[in-house]
Scaffold this active site. Sequence first.
Site, mmCIF file in Angstrom:
data_model
loop_
_atom_site.group_PDB
_atom_site.id
_atom_site.type_symbol
_atom_site.label_atom_id
_atom_site.label_comp_id
_atom_site.label_asym_id
_atom_site.label_seq_id
_atom_site.Cartn_x
_atom_site.Cartn_y
_atom_site.Cartn_z
ATOM 1 N N HIS A 105 87.645 36.052 -10.500
ATOM 2 C CA HIS A 105 88.016 35.233 -9.328
ATOM 3 C C HIS A 105 87.915 33.763 -9.758
ATOM 4 O O HIS A 105 88.615 33.334 -10.660
ATOM 5 C CB HIS A 105 87.064 35.612 -8.177
ATOM 6 C CG HIS A 105 87.421 35.081 -6.824
ATOM 7 N ND1 HIS A 105 88.593 34.467 -6.534
ATOM 8 C CD2 HIS A 105 86.714 35.101 -5.649
ATOM 9 C CE1 HIS A 105 88.621 34.118 -5.254
ATOM 10 N NE2 HIS A 105 87.474 34.492 -4.689
ATOM 11 N N HIS A 116 97.534 38.056 -11.547
ATOM 12 C CA HIS A 116 96.963 37.845 -10.217
ATOM 13 C C HIS A 116 97.109 39.135 -9.430
ATOM 14 O O HIS A 116 98.110 39.828 -9.573
ATOM 15 C CB HIS A 116 97.691 36.701 -9.497
ATOM 16 C CG HIS A 116 96.932 36.170 -8.329
ATOM 17 N ND1 HIS A 116 96.971 36.770 -7.099
ATOM 18 C CD2 HIS A 116 96.084 35.117 -8.222
ATOM 19 C CE1 HIS A 116 96.189 36.089 -6.275
ATOM 20 N NE2 HIS A 116 95.633 35.091 -6.929
ATOM 21 N N ASP A 137 94.380 28.929 -12.065
ATOM 22 C CA ASP A 137 93.178 28.580 -12.834
ATOM 23 C C ASP A 137 93.488 28.196 -14.261
ATOM 24 O O ASP A 137 92.708 27.503 -14.915
ATOM 25 C CB ASP A 137 92.189 29.747 -12.822
ATOM 26 C CG ASP A 137 91.593 29.906 -11.456
ATOM 27 O OD1 ASP A 137 91.336 28.885 -10.811
ATOM 28 O OD2 ASP A 137 91.418 31.048 -11.012
HETATM 29 N N1 CMC Z 1 95.741 39.903 -19.901
HETATM 30 C C1 CMC Z 1 96.206 41.063 -20.392
HETATM 31 N N2 CMC Z 1 96.558 42.110 -19.620
HETATM 32 C C2 CMC Z 1 96.414 41.985 -18.309
HETATM 33 C C3 CMC Z 1 95.928 40.805 -17.722
HETATM 34 C C4 CMC Z 1 95.594 39.732 -18.565
HETATM 35 N N3 CMC Z 1 95.133 38.585 -18.068
HETATM 36 N N4 CMC Z 1 95.882 40.942 -16.366
HETATM 37 C C5 CMC Z 1 96.328 42.179 -16.118
HETATM 38 N N5 CMC Z 1 96.656 42.817 -17.280
HETATM 39 C C6 CMC Z 1 97.231 44.158 -17.405
HETATM 40 C C7 CMC Z 1 96.177 45.218 -17.179
HETATM 41 O O1 CMC Z 1 95.552 45.602 -18.394
HETATM 42 C C8 CMC Z 1 96.980 46.321 -16.564
HETATM 43 O O2 CMC Z 1 97.658 46.986 -17.608
HETATM 44 P P1 CMC Z 1 97.983 48.586 -17.501
HETATM 45 O O3 CMC Z 1 98.888 48.733 -16.330
HETATM 46 O O4 CMC Z 1 98.621 48.885 -18.803
HETATM 47 O O5 CMC Z 1 96.647 49.244 -17.280
HETATM 48 C C9 CMC Z 1 98.035 45.598 -15.739
HETATM 49 O O6 CMC Z 1 98.188 44.309 -16.362
HETATM 50 C C10 CMC Z 1 97.654 45.410 -14.272
HETATM 51 O O7 CMC Z 1 96.356 44.813 -14.226
HETATM 52 P P2 CMC Z 1 95.259 45.161 -13.137
HETATM 53 O O8 CMC Z 1 93.910 44.898 -13.693
HETATM 54 O O9 CMC Z 1 95.522 46.521 -12.560
HETATM 55 O O10 CMC Z 1 95.612 44.098 -12.028
HETATM 56 P P3 CMC Z 1 94.627 43.574 -10.933
HETATM 57 O O11 CMC Z 1 95.479 43.185 -9.803
HETATM 58 O O12 CMC Z 1 93.527 44.538 -10.650
HETATM 59 O O13 CMC Z 1 93.961 42.312 -11.656
HETATM 60 C C11 CMC Z 1 93.353 40.128 -12.249
HETATM 61 C C12 CMC Z 1 94.235 40.993 -11.360
HETATM 62 C C13 CMC Z 1 93.501 38.678 -11.814
HETATM 63 C C14 CMC Z 1 91.879 40.531 -12.076
HETATM 64 C C15 CMC Z 1 93.791 40.308 -13.732
HETATM 65 O O14 CMC Z 1 95.132 39.934 -13.888
HETATM 66 C C16 CMC Z 1 92.899 39.536 -14.695
HETATM 67 O O15 CMC Z 1 91.837 40.043 -15.070
HETATM 68 N N6 CMC Z 1 93.319 38.299 -15.099
HETATM 69 C C17 CMC Z 1 92.493 37.448 -15.925
HETATM 70 C C18 CMC Z 1 91.439 36.756 -15.062
HETATM 71 C C19 CMC Z 1 92.030 35.673 -14.207
HETATM 72 O O16 CMC Z 1 92.804 34.835 -14.669
HETATM 73 N N7 CMC Z 1 91.630 35.662 -12.923
HETATM 74 C C20 CMC Z 1 92.031 34.625 -11.985
HETATM 75 C C21 CMC Z 1 92.849 35.140 -10.871
HETATM 76 S S1 CMC Z 1 93.622 33.842 -9.928
HETATM 77 C C22 CMC Z 1 92.351 32.992 -9.146
HETATM 78 C C23 CMC Z 1 91.744 33.669 -7.991
HETATM 79 O O17 CMC Z 1 92.458 34.200 -7.126
HETATM 80 O O18 CMC Z 1 90.517 33.625 -7.897
#
Ligand code: CMC
Length: 438
Positions: free
Chosen positions: A267, A308, A366
């Site tokens: 987050h 995201h 971010d």
């Molecule tokens: N780098 C590499 N792969 C990624 C990333 C990333 N940053 N984000 C998602 N993926 C992949 C993930 O491995 C998954 O692949 P597969 O379908 O093959 O298993 C796919 O994309 C979908 O990811 P998810 O984890 O199911 O998506 P989510 O909606 O649960 O996660 C997230 C969203 C923000 C937690 C994630 O994208 C992440 O960890 N990003 C990096 C951390 C980050 O930048 N967070 C800030 C978010 S914006 C600020 C806020 O709102 O607070």
Amino acid sequence: MAHESQSAARLSIDESEIELPIIAGREGPKVIDVGKLASQGYFTYDPGFVSTASCNSEITYVDGDSGVLLHRGYPIEQLAEHSDYLELCYLLLKGELPNAAERAEFDWEIKHHTMVDEKLRTFIQGFRRDAHPMAVMCGIVGALSAFYHDSLDINSEEDRLRTAMRLIAKMPTLAAMSYKYPLGQPFIYPRNELGFAENFLHMMFATPCEDYEVNPVIARAMDRILLLHADHEQNASTSTVRMAGSTGANPYACVAAGIAALWGPAHGGANEAVLNMLDEIGDERNIDKFVAKAKDRDDPFRLMGFGHRVYKSYDPRAKVMQQTCHEVLNELGAQDNPTLRMAQRLEKIALEDSYFVEKRLYPNVDFYSGIILKAIGIPVELFTVIFATGRTPGWIAHWNEMIGGGYRLGRPRQLYQGHQRRDFVPLEQRQPSESIGR
Ligand code: CMC
């Protein structure tokens, strides 16, 4: 608020059929009202709340597929271009943009709540110098409830509004104190002749020995960072504030809970994680290796600042932030900074790489805010504190909406997978446990 049931979904389970009302909001997907399911012997199961609307709200609307973010109906791009952070605070809290007189009164009120009780200095001095500033913020924001007994009646609209003003006004002061403390520098008092963002920069960078001349490009960038973070509907920290608020807890405690939730790297901690990741990458020559790690399903590494939960298209805040980022880098002549150059290369690779394109993983807000803050000279540990400062009006507007609009205690249910009932075993009859740590 559109809340009347317009049609119904029918859920067939075994021989029976359960009718569930479908409710349409003004925008976005309709919701199926499952509130009566429990009385039929079923819960719904939705880890991560991917398909669950937890409340009614009129504050912010996000359409992640189209990259739309509206505050009280106004697009974020228009607010970023024509408005400023304090006006957005007013809009989030009160529902409409202020006219000139209302705006002047609001600014005056905020300015006259920026100081904090002197005892908070002693409170902060109780922390270790190397304490993470988010740990300090969780503590001191919660502690504000011990200082403002005069306005803690959550059922009084006037008290709720006064608390909202106090929180918005005092967060930059507290954030700046959490910056000064580890440096061993004296805390700097707010100055009423400065604008909101200017004052924040002044409290961080001035010392009693010399004033800090605020660069207008940097002040504008700081205002934008705060504005772009001001609210984002039911994200993890705002939902935490609402959940804590649903118990009737006082608003300072609720916002402290929100700060704790914001801290995590998935987050608000992501802006800090972006810079830590760039440090770990270390050199432009290593970028390809790290991109490969991010794409490897067996490697937990992710590119911080990309992806995201809601936006599956370009985050509209990231677009504005990207522009501000370039303005700041130009102003400071920081284009030659190796970390910032590496960030720009990473952005380009990720925007073109098929893995990121297909999964619709765009740079998020971010990613750019971390780079701007780094260029301004703000230490990495303070990044999430800046996010918390910006998000405060969102937290408090949601809390106020919930408390003022009627609410129920938040109490999710679970899919229980533990032991069934079993009888207690006396100590001398117990076998070594294989299930420790389950
Ligand atoms: N780098 C590499 N792969 C990624 C990333 C990333 N940053 N984000 C998602 N993926 C992949 C993930 O491995 C998954 O692949 P597969 O379908 O093959 O298993 C796919 O994309 C979908 O990811 P998810 O984890 O199911 O998506 P989510 O909606 O649960 O996660 C997230 C969203 C923000 C937690 C994630 O994208 C992440 O960890 N990003 C990096 C951390 C980050 O930048 N967070 C800030 C978010 S914006 C600020 C806020 O709102 O607070």
